[in-house]
Design a protein around this motif. Structure first.
Motif, PDB file in Angstrom:
ATOM      1  N   THR A 295      -7.794   2.192   6.764  1.00 57.60           N
ATOM      2  CA  THR A 295      -7.181   1.284   5.796  1.00 57.60           C
ATOM      3  C   THR A 295      -6.621   0.046   6.502  1.00 57.60           C
ATOM      4  O   THR A 295      -6.829  -1.086   6.049  1.00 57.60           O
ATOM      5  CB  THR A 295      -6.041   2.000   5.042  1.00 57.60           C
TER       6      THR A 295
ATOM      7  N   LEU B 227       0.470  -6.880   5.597  1.00 63.75           N
ATOM      8  CA  LEU B 227       0.228  -5.611   4.907  1.00 63.75           C
ATOM      9  C   LEU B 227       1.565  -4.880   4.912  1.00 63.75           C
ATOM     10  O   LEU B 227       2.246  -4.857   5.931  1.00 63.75           O
ATOM     11  CB  LEU B 227      -0.779  -4.747   5.656  1.00 63.75           C
TER      12      LEU B 227
ATOM     13  N   TYR C 290      -4.272  -1.532  -9.064  1.00 65.86           N
ATOM     14  CA  TYR C 290      -4.889  -2.479  -8.135  1.00 65.86           C
ATOM     15  C   TYR C 290      -4.848  -3.846  -8.826  1.00 65.86           C
ATOM     16  O   TYR C 290      -5.617  -4.088  -9.755  1.00 65.86           O
ATOM     17  CB  TYR C 290      -6.330  -2.048  -7.869  1.00 65.86           C
TER      18      TYR C 290
ATOM     19  N   VAL D 187       0.833  -1.201   0.000  1.00 66.07           N
ATOM     20  CA  VAL D 187       0.000   0.000   0.000  1.00 66.07           C
ATOM     21  C   VAL D 187       0.875   1.262   0.000  1.00 66.07           C
ATOM     22  O   VAL D 187       1.503   1.577   1.005  1.00 66.07           O
ATOM     23  CB  VAL D 187      -0.898   0.036   1.266  1.00 66.07           C
TER      24      VAL D 187
ATOM     25  N   LEU E 101      -8.197  -3.561   5.541  1.00 68.67           N
ATOM     26  CA  LEU E 101      -7.314  -4.539   4.907  1.00 68.67           C
ATOM     27  C   LEU E 101      -6.968  -5.660   5.892  1.00 68.67           C
ATOM     28  O   LEU E 101      -6.871  -6.824   5.508  1.00 68.67           O
ATOM     29  CB  LEU E 101      -6.042  -3.863   4.393  1.00 68.67           C
TER      30      LEU E 101
ATOM     31  N   CYS F 109       1.705   5.108   0.409  1.00 71.39           N
ATOM     32  CA  CYS F 109       1.048   6.143   1.212  1.00 71.39           C
ATOM     33  C   CYS F 109       1.803   7.452   1.132  1.00 71.39           C
ATOM     34  O   CYS F 109       2.986   7.500   1.462  1.00 71.39           O
ATOM     35  CB  CYS F 109       1.004   5.755   2.687  1.00 71.39           C
TER      36      CYS F 109
ATOM     37  N   PHE G 225       3.034  -1.203   4.162  1.00 72.56           N
ATOM     38  CA  PHE G 225       2.774   0.204   3.834  1.00 72.56           C
ATOM     39  C   PHE G 225       4.081   0.870   3.430  1.00 72.56           C
ATOM     40  O   PHE G 225       5.074   0.793   4.146  1.00 72.56           O
ATOM     41  CB  PHE G 225       2.162   0.924   5.032  1.00 72.56           C
TER      42      PHE G 225
ATOM     43  N   THR H 106      -1.268  -5.023  -4.954  1.00 68.84           N
ATOM     44  CA  THR H 106      -1.018  -3.604  -4.709  1.00 68.84           C
ATOM     45  C   THR H 106      -2.361  -2.885  -4.709  1.00 68.84           C
ATOM     46  O   THR H 106      -3.220  -3.171  -5.539  1.00 68.84           O
ATOM     47  CB  THR H 106      -0.114  -2.996  -5.802  1.00 68.84           C
ATOM     48  N   ILE H 107      -2.535  -1.978  -3.762  1.00 66.07           N
ATOM     49  CA  ILE H 107      -3.795  -1.237  -3.651  1.00 66.07           C
ATOM     50  C   ILE H 107      -3.501   0.148  -3.080  1.00 66.07           C
ATOM     51  O   ILE H 107      -2.578   0.302  -2.276  1.00 66.07           O
ATOM     52  CB  ILE H 107      -4.808  -2.018  -2.768  1.00 66.07           C
ATOM     53  N   ASP H 108      -4.259   1.167  -3.499  1.00 61.63           N
ATOM     54  CA  ASP H 108      -4.074   2.519  -2.969  1.00 61.63           C
ATOM     55  C   ASP H 108      -4.539   2.581  -1.520  1.00 61.63           C
ATOM     56  O   ASP H 108      -5.409   1.830  -1.101  1.00 61.63           O
ATOM     57  CB  ASP H 108      -4.884   3.535  -3.782  1.00 61.63           C
ATOM     58  N   ALA H 109      -3.973   3.545  -0.791  1.00 66.68           N
ATOM     59  CA  ALA H 109      -4.287   3.666   0.634  1.00 66.68           C
ATOM     60  C   ALA H 109      -5.675   4.244   0.876  1.00 66.68           C
ATOM     61  O   ALA H 109      -6.230   4.097   1.952  1.00 66.68           O
ATOM     62  CB  ALA H 109      -3.250   4.551   1.313  1.00 66.68           C
TER      63      ALA H 109
END
Ligand code: UDP
Ligand code: MG
Length: 322
Positions: free
Chosen positions: A21, A44, A165, A9, A25, A11, A46, A100-103
């Protein structure tokens, strides 16, 4: 052996959304662990991309509180794409799959179990594709549509309506990391890697909190980067333009000679002015396009590191266990 999943993620100044988040998650991660679809040491990760707010302190706090939270701290802001790459780079030795994913929780976290299911049935690449652009402004929707059409014309293979994503298997990530370019446009690079791929559809929501870290200027820059990093069609376009200009100038020359023979000379100031400006403009545009590519060559040959990490809590949590 169960498969280890790491969710990366990026950030940048995300203190407002981060607690939510981590919660959302974390819930998904734990559900997947309960369902025995992923290994208990899934994490996770970050990536703090040089935030100026409390983001890194929060990541550290959560990292101490929950075993499944880990973080990377960049020495400064390197941009979204580099943050994704750093996360994959750090995670890949210990992970069997990476999402992968946005925060900001705009991408529906419920697509994660679907991505994992697709991985378990044998896909190496699973694209998250948004099934509507309702939450976008009309402007963003139209420009996005135009952009995909243009990229297709230029011969760049993108998956429409997919952003960053996605799930990549270990070997797909390793293959992606072999691409050494500094001008990163990951959504163009992933299709180049190949492997068996599929799509998972999800609705995209509004940002949970905070505001977009991609203002218009940054977005235009990113879009142009996508074109010039993947296609030399604009340079071919210049050739076409040059040819047309030469043909037109030959016709004009013939016309001028004809007029001169007939004796109507002095007139023609306006046509002269128009052509000077037009040609000047075409030349400037052409030069700037070529300059854009020369600039890219310049940044690539320097082979600078794509990011520098100041602190990292991910690998330590794996080494403890082993
Ligand atoms: N981001 C980042 N570095 C930057 C800009 C953005 O890591 O320099 C992260 C940001 O924190 C978020 C993701 O990239 O997790 C996407 O940014 P954002 O949601 O602001 O973009 P948008 O959804 O508006 O296109
Ligand atoms: Mg966003």
């Amino acid at each position: 052996m169960m498969n280890v999943l790491t969710i990366v993620v990026p950030c940048y100044n995300e203190e407002e959304v981060l607690p939510e988040t981590v919660k959302e998650l974390g819930t998904i991660l734990n559900q997947l662990i309960q369902a025995q679809k992923i290994a208990v040491n899934s994490k996770l990760l970050f990536v703090n991309d040089g935030s100026r707010d409390q983001t890194w302190n929060l990541i550290q706090k959560f990292s101490q509180k929950h075993d499944y939270v880990t973080g990377i701290k960049f020495t400064r802001n390197y941009g979204h794409q580099n943050a994704l790459l750093a996360g994959m780079n750090v995670a890949v030795p210990y992970s069997d799959m990476i999402i992968t994913i946005d925060a900001d929780l705009q991408d529906d976290v419920n697509a994660i179990p679907k991505m994992v299911d697709a991985f378990l049935t044998g896909y190496d690449v699973v694209y998250g594709v948004r099934n509507s652009r309702k939450t976008d402004t009309a402007f963003k929707r139209q420009t996005a549509l135009g952009y995909y059409a243009l990229m297709k014309k230029l011969g760049v293979n993108l998956v429409p309506d997919s952003a960053d994503y996605r799930l990549l298997s270990k070997r797909a990530t390793e293959a992606l990391l072999q691409y050494q370019e500094r001008n990163l446009f990951l959504r163009g690079m992933v299709p180049l890697v190949g492997f068996k791929s599929t799509k998972v559809y999800y609705p995209r929501k509004e940002r949970f909190a905070g505001e977009s870290k991609y203002p218009l200027g940054k977005m235009i820059h990113f879009a142009l980067d996508g074109i010039t990093s993947f296609s030399i069609a604009p340079i071919h376009l210049i050739l076409g333009l040059g040819v047309i200009t030469v043909v037109v100038s030959i016709i004009l020359m013939l016309y001028t000679i004809y007029e001169k023979i007939r004796g109507n000379v002095v007139s023609g100031w306006s046509s002269l002015m128009v052509s000077i400006w037009l040609l000047g403009g075409i030349q400037l545009i052409s030069l700037s396009i070529i300059g854009e590519y020369v600039g890219k060559v310049f940044t690539e040959v320097k082979h600078r590191p794509r990011f520098n990490i100041e602190q990292e809590t991910f690998s330590a949590k794996f080494k403890d266990k082993k």
